[in-house]
Design a protein around this motif. Structure first.
Motif, mmCIF file in Angstrom:
data_model
loop_
_atom_site.group_PDB
_atom_site.id
_atom_site.type_symbol
_atom_site.label_atom_id
_atom_site.label_comp_id
_atom_site.label_asym_id
_atom_site.label_seq_id
_atom_site.Cartn_x
_atom_site.Cartn_y
_atom_site.Cartn_z
ATOM 1 N N PHE A 143 0.830 -1.203 0.000
ATOM 2 C CA PHE A 143 0.000 0.000 0.000
ATOM 3 C C PHE A 143 0.863 1.252 0.000
ATOM 4 N N SER A 144 1.934 1.237 0.800
ATOM 5 C CA SER A 144 2.809 2.402 0.892
ATOM 6 C C SER A 144 3.467 2.715 -0.449
ATOM 7 N N VAL A 145 3.955 1.662 -1.118
ATOM 8 C CA VAL A 145 4.587 1.868 -2.427
ATOM 9 C C VAL A 145 3.555 2.342 -3.449
ATOM 10 N N ALA A 146 2.354 1.740 -3.424
ATOM 11 C CA ALA A 146 1.303 2.141 -4.361
ATOM 12 C C ALA A 146 0.889 3.580 -4.122
ATOM 13 N N LEU A 147 0.866 3.990 -2.851
ATOM 14 C CA LEU A 147 0.483 5.364 -2.515
ATOM 15 C C LEU A 147 1.494 6.357 -3.066
ATOM 16 N N SER A 148 2.767 5.994 -3.028
ATOM 17 C CA SER A 148 3.797 6.872 -3.603
ATOM 18 C C SER A 148 3.574 7.047 -5.105
ATOM 19 N N GLN A 149 3.202 5.955 -5.754
ATOM 20 C CA GLN A 149 2.924 6.011 -7.182
ATOM 21 C C GLN A 149 1.694 6.879 -7.458
ATOM 22 N N VAL A 150 0.632 6.688 -6.679
ATOM 23 C CA VAL A 150 -0.589 7.487 -6.848
ATOM 24 C C VAL A 150 -0.302 8.963 -6.611
ATOM 25 N N ARG A 151 0.539 9.256 -5.611
ATOM 26 C CA ARG A 151 0.868 10.654 -5.297
ATOM 27 C C ARG A 151 1.591 11.309 -6.473
ATOM 28 N N ALA A 152 2.540 10.584 -7.054
ATOM 29 C CA ALA A 152 3.286 11.129 -8.193
ATOM 30 C C ALA A 152 2.363 11.370 -9.384
ATOM 31 N N ARG A 153 1.464 10.414 -9.653
ATOM 32 C CA ARG A 153 0.525 10.584 -10.763
ATOM 33 C C ARG A 153 -0.426 11.737 -10.504
ATOM 34 N N SER A 154 -0.889 11.859 -9.264
ATOM 35 C CA SER A 154 -1.843 12.927 -8.914
ATOM 36 C C SER A 154 -1.211 14.295 -9.104
ATOM 37 N N ILE A 155 0.040 14.440 -8.665
ATOM 38 C CA ILE A 155 0.736 15.726 -8.822
ATOM 39 C C ILE A 155 0.895 16.047 -10.299
ATOM 40 N N MET A 156 1.271 15.043 -11.086
ATOM 41 C CA MET A 156 1.455 15.257 -12.522
ATOM 42 C C MET A 156 0.151 15.711 -13.172
ATOM 43 N N ILE A 157 -0.939 15.014 -12.875
ATOM 44 C CA ILE A 157 -2.227 15.364 -13.486
ATOM 45 C C ILE A 157 -2.692 16.742 -13.046
ATOM 46 N N ALA A 158 -2.525 17.039 -11.748
ATOM 47 C CA ALA A 158 -2.968 18.342 -11.228
ATOM 48 C C ALA A 158 -2.205 19.484 -11.888
ATOM 49 N N LEU A 159 -0.894 19.345 -12.030
ATOM 50 C CA LEU A 159 -0.094 20.390 -12.663
ATOM 51 C C LEU A 159 -0.507 20.600 -14.114
ATOM 52 N N VAL A 160 -0.686 19.498 -14.829
ATOM 53 C CA VAL A 160 -1.066 19.584 -16.238
ATOM 54 C C VAL A 160 -2.411 20.277 -16.387
ATOM 55 N N MET A 161 -3.402 19.853 -15.611
ATOM 56 C CA MET A 161 -4.741 20.422 -15.730
ATOM 57 C C MET A 161 -4.752 21.906 -15.343
ATOM 58 N N THR A 162 -3.978 22.262 -14.301
ATOM 59 C CA THR A 162 -3.923 23.665 -13.877
ATOM 60 C C THR A 162 -3.362 24.557 -14.976
ATOM 61 N N LEU A 163 -2.261 24.108 -15.561
ATOM 62 C CA LEU A 163 -1.637 24.900 -16.623
ATOM 63 C C LEU A 163 -2.537 24.998 -17.853
ATOM 64 N N VAL A 164 -3.184 23.903 -18.202
ATOM 65 C CA VAL A 164 -4.041 23.886 -19.391
ATOM 66 C C VAL A 164 -5.226 24.822 -19.215
ATOM 67 N N PHE A 165 -5.886 24.718 -18.089
ATOM 68 C CA PHE A 165 -7.086 25.560 -17.909
ATOM 69 C C PHE A 165 -6.744 27.014 -17.602
ATOM 70 N N ALA A 166 -5.535 27.265 -17.121
ATOM 71 C CA ALA A 166 -5.083 28.656 -16.999
ATOM 72 C C ALA A 166 -4.960 29.275 -18.386
#
Length: 584
Positions: A236-259
């Motif tokens: 779970f801990s390793v999977a959470l690290s992966q989810v966190r990295a993906r979430s940050i990537m998606i959030a940054l992309v979406m923020t920049l795009v909609f800006a």
């Protein structure tokens, strides 16, 4: 040294399984292009509806535009059906091919590979990892391609509609690509780690279930629960690290795009107010911009899926690249059609790779004449079972040679060699299936009558016919519904059915009661004449019915002869006879 193919992306290596289906790929791509084009075309109908219908107030133009909109929507539905069907077909087909390829490859690997690798982890790679790959090929890849087409088409239509506004969107593209590249590599690394941890969880579950009687007999449930919880939490801990990295990537992309989208709407709104742009054009531009933004967001998510699939594919490719230490020689020497079964073991030595400091077989010399019988006697670890493995060519000797009818078995196709040998282990292997299935394992083309005759010869018919469904009774996993003695008799029937020239019996009667042992011993005595028989012996009844006895200790041959000769001339044999044979 790493080869170029090994350095290439695991997903590119997996393309070898996709290439055979060019027709299906072409149909899927055609459907993808068609649906993307229809989606982009729908926006033009939106522009016409706004300008000709709402703004111009023309009912006829509005009605025509709406009819066209409906026709395009129906075409989109048919295109989506074709796209989903063929892409899903590809995912399922390729996954099935990879599973078969990996399993076929595993069946040919030397047994030592499975001593060095956990079976539960291997199973996880064939099931969990291939399922993840199926999701990518059958879904994520389709989404990525579709959104890439929408991105390219959307940008083209943006330029056509308003080049000045399009520049606002394009300025942000480098800002979007950066996070994708930065976080994509980390996601792939974490994905590989996650799959490894999940495989560890599966391996622990499989081991505990297989040994459930031992777990409960030792009241080990509490300790196993704790250890399993540790495995799960680590995964779970390793999977959470992966989810966190993906979430940050998606959030940054979406923020920049909609800006960028917000800036574009502001500039476009000013153009409409000043009359440099119609409302329909702005509407179409906004829809295309949203489409481009959504496409970029979807692609960024798919890249995360692709990185996960790359980690899973890397594990699968490792299995496919595993090399067997036992291979068909080139050139191969064919055994004669009528194998006699004459065995010569000359200066044979063998060292396990996991125990290099100790020779399991050390300069062993034995001559076993065709049709004769030999008992191997010695303490645990003397090398008796290892000799069986070498005779079956599960391993190749470190030094020396084994000759069958004068031919070095290393020069023979392993399939040809093993076709003339039958093995009955001390702990016989039973497979999930029926009584018939397990006996027929010795010769898949045998008739029901031949199977029953073999069972009769092994004195197994009596208990088989008392089973609920007799010959078609389901035995459960590893024959769990049978007693040890019943399993042993089925294994002997399997060997009898194969009708080999060489018999390897690892104390085949050890699990039987006195009455059954006598019956099976009689069956073996009927089977042995005319066949070369080697028996790992622990019982006096066994050694007294063989031509010769070989005494082994620490991989060496220390004495050989008949029972009476060895009792008089071998202190080790006499001690083993007094300790082991007299105990039965």
């Amino acid at each position: 040294m790493t080869t170029p193919s090994q350095r290439s992306s695991p997903l590119l290596q997996a393309l070898q399984f996709v290439r055979p289906y060019t027709r299906q790929i072409a149909l899927a791509l055609l459907a993808l292009v068609f649906t993307a084009a229809i989606t982009l075309g729908l926006v033009q109908y939106v522009r016409i509806i706004v300008d000709s219908g709402f703004v111009a107030g023309s009912s006829q133009s509005l009605r025509t535009a709406v009819i066209g909109f409906v026709v395009v929507a129906v075409l989109q539905a048919f295109g989506t059906f074709a796209r989903f069907y063929w892409v899903s077909w590809l995912g399922e087909r390729v996954t099935a091919d990879i599973r078969k390829a990996v399993f076929d490859h595993l069946l040919n690997l030397h047994p030592g590979y499975f001593e060095e690798n956990i079976s539960g982890e291997i199973q996880s790679r064939i099931t969990t990892d291939t399922t993840l790959l199926q999701t990518v090929i059958g879904s994520s890849a389709s989404i990525a391609l579709r959104n890439l087409l929408l991105l390219i088409g959307g940008v083209i239509f943006l330029f056509i509609t308003n080049p000045r506004l399009t520049s606002v969107v394009l300025i942000c593209i480098p800002l979007v690509i950066g996070p994708i590249v930065l976080f994509g590599r980390r996601v792939r690394k974490l994905s590989r780690h996650t799959q490894d941890e999940i495989a560890g969880v599966g391996a622990y579950v499989g081991e505990s279930i297989q040994q459930i009687k031992t777990v409960q007999a030792y009241n080990h449930q509490s300790a196993d629960r704790q250890r399993f919880a540790e495995h799960v939490e680590k995964a779970f801990s390793v999977a959470l690290s992966q989810v966190r990295a993906r979430s940050i990537m998606i959030a940054l992309v979406m923020t920049l795009v909609f800006a960028a989208l917000a800036a574009m709407i502001w500039v476009g709104g000013q153009d409409v107010i000043s009359g440099r742009m119609s409302a329909g054009e702005l509407t179409a531009f906004v829809v295309y911009a949203v489409m481009v933004a959504s496409a970029v967001g979807a692609i960024s998510q798919v890249i995360g899926d692709l990185q996960r699939a790359a980690g899973a594919t890397e594990r699968l490719m490792e299995l496919l690249k595993a090399q067997s230490r036992i291979s068909t020689p080139d050139p191969v020497i064919a055994l004669p059609a009528d194998v006699r079964g004459d065995l010569s073991i000359n200066n044979l030595s063998f060292v396990y790779s996991t125990r290099p400091e100790h020779a399991a077989i050390d300069a062993l010399n034995l001559q076993i004449a065709a049709g004769s019988s030999l008992a191997l006697v010695g303490p645990s670890g003397a090398g008796k079972s290892t000799l069986f493995d070498l005779l079956l060519r599960f391993y190749d000797p470190t030094h020396g040679e084994i000759l069958l009818d004068g031919i070095n078995i290393k020069s023979v196709d392993p399939l040809d060699l093993r076709a003339h040998i039958a093995l009955v282990s001390q702990q016989p292997a039973m497979f999930t299936g029926t009584v018939m299935d397990n006996i027929r394992y010795g010769r898949p083309d045998a008739s029901d009558e031949e199977i029953k005759a073999a069972a009769q010869a092994a004195f197994a018919t009596e208990f088989i016919e008392r089973l609920p469904d007799t010959w078609h009774s389901f035995l459960g996993e590893a024959g769990i519904r049978l007693s040890g003695g019943q399993k042993q008799r089925l294994a002997i029937a399997r060997a009898i059915l194969k009708d080999p020239r060489i018999l390897l019996l690892d104390e085949a009667t050890s699990a039987l009661d006195a009455e059954s042992e006598q019956k099976v011993q009689q069956a073996i005595e009927k089977l042995m004449p005319g066949r070369t028989t080697i028996i790992i012996a622990h019982r006096l009844a066994t050694v007294r019915n063989v031509d010769r006895i070989a005494v082994m200790d620490n991989g060496k041959l220390v004495a050989h002869g008949t029972h009476d000769e060895l009792m008089a001339g071998s202190a080790l044999y006499a001690r083993l006879a007094n300790l082991q044979f007299s105990a039965h």
